[in-house]
Scaffold this motif. Structure first.
Motif, PDB file in Angstrom:
ATOM      1  N   GLY A 205       0.809  -1.216   0.000  1.00  0.00           N
ATOM      2  CA  GLY A 205       0.000   0.000   0.000  1.00  0.00           C
ATOM      3  C   GLY A 205       0.843   1.267   0.000  1.00  0.00           C
ATOM      4  O   GLY A 205       0.334   2.358   0.186  1.00  0.00           O
ATOM      5  N   GLY A 206       2.149   1.137  -0.176  1.00  0.00           N
ATOM      6  CA  GLY A 206       3.039   2.298  -0.210  1.00  0.00           C
ATOM      7  C   GLY A 206       3.812   2.449   1.079  1.00  0.00           C
ATOM      8  O   GLY A 206       3.484   1.853   2.094  1.00  0.00           O
ATOM      9  N   GLY A 207       4.847   3.237   1.034  1.00  0.00           N
ATOM     10  CA  GLY A 207       5.680   3.454   2.206  1.00  0.00           C
ATOM     11  C   GLY A 207       6.760   2.390   2.325  1.00  0.00           C
ATOM     12  O   GLY A 207       7.021   1.636   1.395  1.00  0.00           O
ATOM     13  N   SER A 208       7.383   2.346   3.486  1.00  0.00           N
ATOM     14  CA  SER A 208       8.513   1.454   3.728  1.00  0.00           C
ATOM     15  C   SER A 208       8.389   0.786   5.090  1.00  0.00           C
ATOM     16  O   SER A 208       7.734   1.311   5.997  1.00  0.00           O
ATOM     17  N   VAL A 209       9.062  -0.356   5.206  1.00  0.00           N
ATOM     18  CA  VAL A 209       9.152  -1.060   6.481  1.00  0.00           C
ATOM     19  C   VAL A 209      10.631  -1.286   6.776  1.00  0.00           C
ATOM     20  O   VAL A 209      11.363  -1.839   5.954  1.00  0.00           O
ATOM     21  N   LEU A 210      11.060  -0.827   7.942  1.00  0.00           N
ATOM     22  CA  LEU A 210      12.417  -1.069   8.413  1.00  0.00           C
ATOM     23  C   LEU A 210      12.332  -2.169   9.471  1.00  0.00           C
ATOM     24  O   LEU A 210      11.541  -2.062  10.409  1.00  0.00           O
ATOM     25  N   GLU A 211      13.115  -3.219   9.289  1.00  0.00           N
ATOM     26  CA  GLU A 211      13.045  -4.366  10.196  1.00  0.00           C
ATOM     27  C   GLU A 211      14.303  -4.446  11.042  1.00  0.00           C
ATOM     28  O   GLU A 211      15.413  -4.427  10.521  1.00  0.00           O
TER      29      GLU A 211
END
Length: 169
Positions: free
Chosen positions: A102-108
């Motif tokens: 859905g857009g954006g980013s994920v930092l794990e």
């Protein structure tokens, strides 16, 4: 044989008591009271530095990943202090970056830590995902935790990551 069985029962009872009985002298850790001891300039040092105020989402995410990797052990220590106050931080792995559905980013962030129990030490892994949407903090949450006791203070963990991202983006 009976001595071994009694010893085993005694050891299990001690382990259960050490886990079940809370430490009432331990203050509740949260992002606010951890960072409140720092001066304003020191608190700004904890924030992720991303440079220009108008960045593309991809550039911001890459800058956040780079900045997080520079401070990942300090942030990991704070995160474990918040969600597992009886745990002892060991290390973090390099921060990974992925696109968010859905857009954006994920930092794990993968955090290795341990808990000392009577007669043994248990090693654990906790994985936290920090979601960024429209260059803003969307949420941070534990997505994997292999400890017996569930992580506590999820809102305080979310607040810790929220405080890391400057407001002026």
């Amino acid at each position: 044989m009976i001595n071994k069985v009694n010893y085993l029962i005694f050891a299990i009872v001690l382990i259960l008591l050490s886990v079940a009985i809370p430490n009432f002298n331990l203050p509740v850790a949260n992002a606010g009271n951890i960072l409140s001891g720092f001066s304003l300039s020191a608190q700004n040092d904890w924030q992720i530095t991303v440079g220009e105020s108008q960045k593309s989402a991809d550039k911001l995410a890459l800058d956040l990943q780079e900045s997080l990797n520079c401070k990942r052990n300090e942030i990991g220590k704070l995160a474990i202090l918040i969600i597992h106050p009886h745990g002892e931080f060991d290390r973090t792995e390099p921060i990974s970056l992925a696109e968010r559905e859905g857009g954006g980013s994920v930092l794990e962030m993968k955090i290795h830590w341990h808990r000392k129990l009577p007669f043994m030490t248990r090693n654990h892994l906790t994985i936290i995902d920090w979601e960024i949407l429209h260059n803003r903090h969307f949420g941070a949450a534990v997505i994997l935790d292999d400890a017996i006791l569930s992580p506590i203070h999820p809102q305080e963990l979310n607040n810790l990551f929220k405080e890391l991202l400057p407001d002026n983006l």
